[in-house]
Design a protein around this motif. Structure first.
Motif, short mmCIF file in Angstrom:
data_model
loop_
_atom_site.label_atom_id
_atom_site.label_comp_id
_atom_site.label_asym_id
_atom_site.label_seq_id
_atom_site.Cartn_x
_atom_site.Cartn_y
_atom_site.Cartn_z
N GLN A 225 0.83 -1.21 0.00
CA GLN A 225 0.00 0.00 0.00
C GLN A 225 0.86 1.26 0.00
O GLN A 225 0.54 2.24 -0.67
CB GLN A 225 -0.93 -0.01 1.22
CG GLN A 225 -2.06 -1.02 1.12
CD GLN A 225 -2.89 -1.09 2.38
OE1 GLN A 225 -2.41 -0.79 3.49
NE2 GLN A 225 -4.13 -1.51 2.25
N ILE A 228 2.37 1.71 -3.51
CA ILE A 228 1.33 2.12 -4.46
C ILE A 228 0.93 3.57 -4.21
O ILE A 228 0.70 4.35 -5.15
CB ILE A 228 0.12 1.17 -4.36
CG1 ILE A 228 0.51 -0.21 -4.87
CG2 ILE A 228 -1.07 1.71 -5.14
CD1 ILE A 228 -0.48 -1.30 -4.52
N LEU A 237 0.37 6.68 -11.19
CA LEU A 237 -0.34 5.41 -11.14
C LEU A 237 -1.79 5.64 -10.72
O LEU A 237 -2.05 6.35 -9.75
CB LEU A 237 0.35 4.47 -10.14
CG LEU A 237 -0.33 3.10 -9.91
CD1 LEU A 237 -0.32 2.27 -11.19
CD2 LEU A 237 0.37 2.35 -8.78
N VAL A 239 -5.16 4.55 -9.06
CA VAL A 239 -5.70 3.62 -8.07
C VAL A 239 -7.13 4.03 -7.79
O VAL A 239 -7.43 5.21 -7.58
CB VAL A 239 -4.89 3.66 -6.75
CG1 VAL A 239 -5.37 2.58 -5.81
CG2 VAL A 239 -3.41 3.54 -7.01
N SER A 243 -9.46 -1.49 -7.39
CA SER A 243 -8.12 -2.05 -7.34
C SER A 243 -7.59 -2.10 -5.92
O SER A 243 -6.88 -3.05 -5.54
CB SER A 243 -7.17 -1.26 -8.24
OG SER A 243 -7.15 0.11 -7.89
N LEU A 247 -6.52 -5.59 -4.08
CA LEU A 247 -5.15 -5.68 -3.56
C LEU A 247 -5.11 -6.44 -2.24
O LEU A 247 -4.26 -7.32 -2.04
CB LEU A 247 -4.57 -4.27 -3.37
CG LEU A 247 -3.22 -4.20 -2.66
CD1 LEU A 247 -2.12 -4.77 -3.54
CD2 LEU A 247 -2.90 -2.75 -2.27
N VAL A 319 -1.14 -2.34 -9.79
CA VAL A 319 -1.48 -2.40 -8.36
C VAL A 319 -1.42 -3.85 -7.87
O VAL A 319 -0.79 -4.16 -6.84
CB VAL A 319 -2.89 -1.81 -8.12
CG1 VAL A 319 -3.35 -2.11 -6.69
CG2 VAL A 319 -2.88 -0.31 -8.37
N ILE A 322 2.27 -5.25 -7.96
CA ILE A 322 3.07 -4.77 -6.83
C ILE A 322 2.71 -5.55 -5.57
O ILE A 322 3.59 -5.96 -4.80
CB ILE A 322 2.87 -3.26 -6.62
CG1 ILE A 322 3.51 -2.48 -7.77
CG2 ILE A 322 3.45 -2.80 -5.28
CD1 ILE A 322 3.15 -1.01 -7.79
#
Length: 716
Positions: A225, A228, A237, A239, A243, A247, A319, A322
């Protein structure tokens, strides 16, 4: 190659070294201290505006961008009043008073001064009224819409007896979606954590050991987290709520799977070695490649989503990648270091001592392997036929979108208001078509739109004088007679687009909520045709590199595709005849495919890497039986954990998430109990050493499948 092997051994030695293991734990502790405050800010970095979901090149997205030149991006909330016997004089006074109050409202993006209405369903003895209140949207998206609608609700007076008052329209529906997403992170976190705790307790039968992998996945989640969040803030990116929610599920499911595999191999080695550091070194050396291959498959599979047209799908790729990458790194470094630091007692009350027997050698999976070995061709033929039969349920799949009225597991206020509004007003009221054209041709474009029988002619505000003009372009709206999320409304959009595109010199574009839904369907169809083959190619490539063979990867990919078809078929039957869902989201097949193929292949990787290891020592067919007996329990446990974490999506009050959770959980269970344990085992036993072609293992004579006593002596 030798340098790579030397680096691998050095890394393993560092993770489980007598002193260096404390360094590994210390480094992760520093990472955690930094990550927690950053990860907690991920919600602030979410971008839930329309552009973060829509396909970037779609006509509706172009209209949305052009409309910002005329006005800020807006979404209307519609206040609906209705009384079955007709509105009373008191009702009309109340509606006028509420409208005056709404016009003074300017908080949370509500543009009260632009309130429209009230509009009554008929001039004489009206039964219902509507008031439209525009709300300005920004990157905070759902975070803003909910308090905005709440502020509108606060200004609406208490309804008298028999007077129904609802807040609906795009604003009301979006607010209810926002309420459903509120707390999604904590809901999924605690649901997934509960599933993991129960399954680890059943698997390990140790009240202490289960907290070590749990700690590993929690650290992984916070770290992912944080990364991201930084990428969203500083690298562009995207988000969104979808997503961010997925995650959590991915990190818990994948991380726990890797932990289970490593613990199983560590426990094996503890029964062979007195020194726990040596046991962990050997466990990492043998189980590490499978975890790396599994993680690489998932990461690469998720990154394939970057080629998607849908912004929401494309944003999910990095996401998810990662999250899985961080989980894999934590489970290959922090987790083994913690296990070695804590010692054997962590397995209490069943502590594996050096020289003790491995119960798996005489367990249910060893017996199953020997039974399958008797008639493998019959076993895999029948299993494949059953999966093909349940795949016929795919004909029941309705992945063409879920209408708003059926999108919630309950019945929120906006949906009740939508039903009331459609009873008295054009069903598309509150969610109009938005048309942008050159000002010189605006009047002609307006007449063209009004000529469509599904458009309310009186709803069209056509300039030149009445509508705003910017840079030679004009924007106006039109109301459709059909519900905005219906198939009929989407057909209207297609007709209107064809008609206005044919107006010479108009350069007209048609957008709005219905147009966005239509464009999303087209983009998702494109993504399905592009992403699915690419993911299969990635999986095939990773398996080929890992197993150094061609036949085995082709067989494994084939079994996973068959498992996917079976899971989708059974899910469609359940949705139609058990849960009575109205349909599936357009993205449903793609999401289920990506998760099942990328994650479901894990179990085949865990099994086949062990088969290859045993085949080198004793031949393919006996290696299959030994590998199944050694990995059966851990893979089953891993499958149950992953299925349980995806089933946690069912705790959200949205049908789309519940369907994805159910289908993925069902597919994982099929992979675990049917595909991996029966179908793959039987195929490998039937094909024998040729499964490794063109590797030299394909030319080595295999030993006969061992009897029970031979399996016991083999050391599994």
């Amino acid at each position: 190659m030798r340098q790579l092997a030397a680096w691998k051994q050095s890394a393993i030695a560092f993770v489980c070294g007598r002193r260096s293991k404390w360094v590994v734990v210390g480094l992760w502790l520093v990472v955690l201290v930094i990550a927690v405050p950053l990860g907690a800010r991920l919600n602030d970095a979410q971008d839930n505006d329309a552009q973060s979901w829509l396909p970037g090149s779609a006509e509706s997205t172009q209209v949305l961008n052009l409309s910002e030149d005329f006005r800020p991006e807006q979404i209307p909330a519609v206040v609906v009043y209705a009384r079955d016997g007709g509105l009373t004089a008191q009702d009309r006074r109340q509606i006028s008073q509420d409208t005056a109050e709404l016009r003074t409202l300017h908080e949370h993006g509500v543009r009260g001064a632009e309130t429209r209405g009230p509009v009554f369903d008929r001039p004489v003895a009206p039964r219902a009224a509507q008031v439209q209140v525009p709300i300005t949207m920004d990157a905070s998206g759902w975070q803003r819409i909910s308090p905005a609608v709440d502020s509108i609700r606060d200004r609406v007076g208490d309804a008298g007896a028999g007077l129904a008052v609802h807040i609906t329209g795009p604003g009301g529906t979006s607010a209810d979606f926002a309420e459903a997403f509120a707390g999604i992170d904590s809901t999924l976190l605690f649901s997934a954590m509960g599933v993991v705790i129960v399954m680890l307790l059943l698997t390990y039968r140790s009240p202490v050991l289960l907290f070590v992998p749990l700690l590993g996945v929690v650290v992984s989640l916070f770290t992912a987290q944080a990364l991201i969040y930084l990428l969203a803030r500083h690298a562009g990116l995207t988000v969104n709520g979808q997503s961010a929610g997925i995650l959590t599920v991915l990190v818990f499911g994948a991380g726990t799977d890797y932990a289970l595999l490593l613990v199983a191999r560590y426990r094996e080695e503890l029964r062979r070695h007195e020194d726990r550091h040596e046991a962990m070194r050997r466990a990492l050396n043998r189980a590490g490649p499978a975890v790396l291959a599994s993680g690489a498959t998932v990461v690469l599979g998720m990154l394939v989503l970057l080629v998607a047209e849908m912004n929401s799908t494309r944003g999910l790729g990095p996401v998810a990648a990662i999250g899985v990458l961080v989980a894999m790194m934590a489970m290959l470094t922090l987790f083994p270091a913690l296990l070695v630091c804590l010692g054997r007692w962590i397995f209490w009350p069943v502590i594996p001592h050096a020289g003790s027997a491995d119960p798996a050698e005489r367990g249910v999976w060893a017996r199953m392997g020997r039974r399958i070995a008797r008639r493998p061709r019959l076993v895999w033929s029948v299993t494949a036929a059953v999966l093909a039969a349940v795949s016929l349920g795919l004909f029941q799949l309705r992945a063409s979108g879920i209408p708003n009225a059926d999108a919630f597991t309950g019945r929120p206020d906006s949906i009740a208001g939508q039903v009331v509004s459609a009873r008295y007003f054009p069903a598309g009221a509150g969610d109009p078509l938005v048309i942008v054209s050159h000002a010189a041709q605006a009047e002609r474009v307006g007449r063209t739109v009004a000529a469509d029988p599904a458009v309310v002619p009186t709803s069209i505000g056509v300039p030149p004088g009445a509508a705003p003009v910017h840079d030679g372009k004009v924007l106006f709206e039109a109301t459709m007679r059909d519900p905005a999320d219906s198939a009929a409304a989407k057909a209207t959009v297609e007709r209107v687009r064809d008609a206005v595109h044919a107006v010479p010199g108009a350069d007209a574009r048609v957008g709005g909520g219905t147009a966005a839904l239509l464009d999303m369907e087209h983009a998702q169809t494109h993504d399905n045709l592009l992403v699915i083959p690419l993911v299969l190619a990635v999986v095939l490539l990773v398996l080929g590199i890992l197993l150094r063979a061609l036949v085995a990867p082709l067989l494994l990919v084939g079994t996973v595709v068959l498992s996917l078809a079976g899971a989708l078929g059974l899910s469609a039957l359940a949705f139609r005849h058990v849960f009575d869902y109205a349909g599936e989201d357009v993205a449903f097949p793609l999401f289920v495919f990506v998760f099942l193929v990328a994650l479901g292949i894990d179990y085949n990787i865990f099994l086949t890497t062990r088969v290859r290891e045993e085949a080198i020592r004793r031949g393919t067919r006996p290696g299959v039986v030994t590998a199944l007996s050694a990995t059966g329990a851990v893979i089953t446990s891993a499958g149950l954990v992953l299925a349980g974490t995806f089933a946690a999506l069912g705790t959200l009050p949205m049908v789309g998430f519940a369907e994805i959770g159910f289908a993925v959980a069902l597919g994982v269970l099929l992979d675990t109990f049917v595909v991996r344990s029966v179908l793959v085992t039987a195929l490998f036993l039937d094909v024998g050493r040729k499964v490794w072609w063109p590797h030299r293992l394909a030319h080595r004579d295999g030993a006969p499948v061992p009897e029970r006593s031979e399996v016991s002596r083999s050391g599994g």
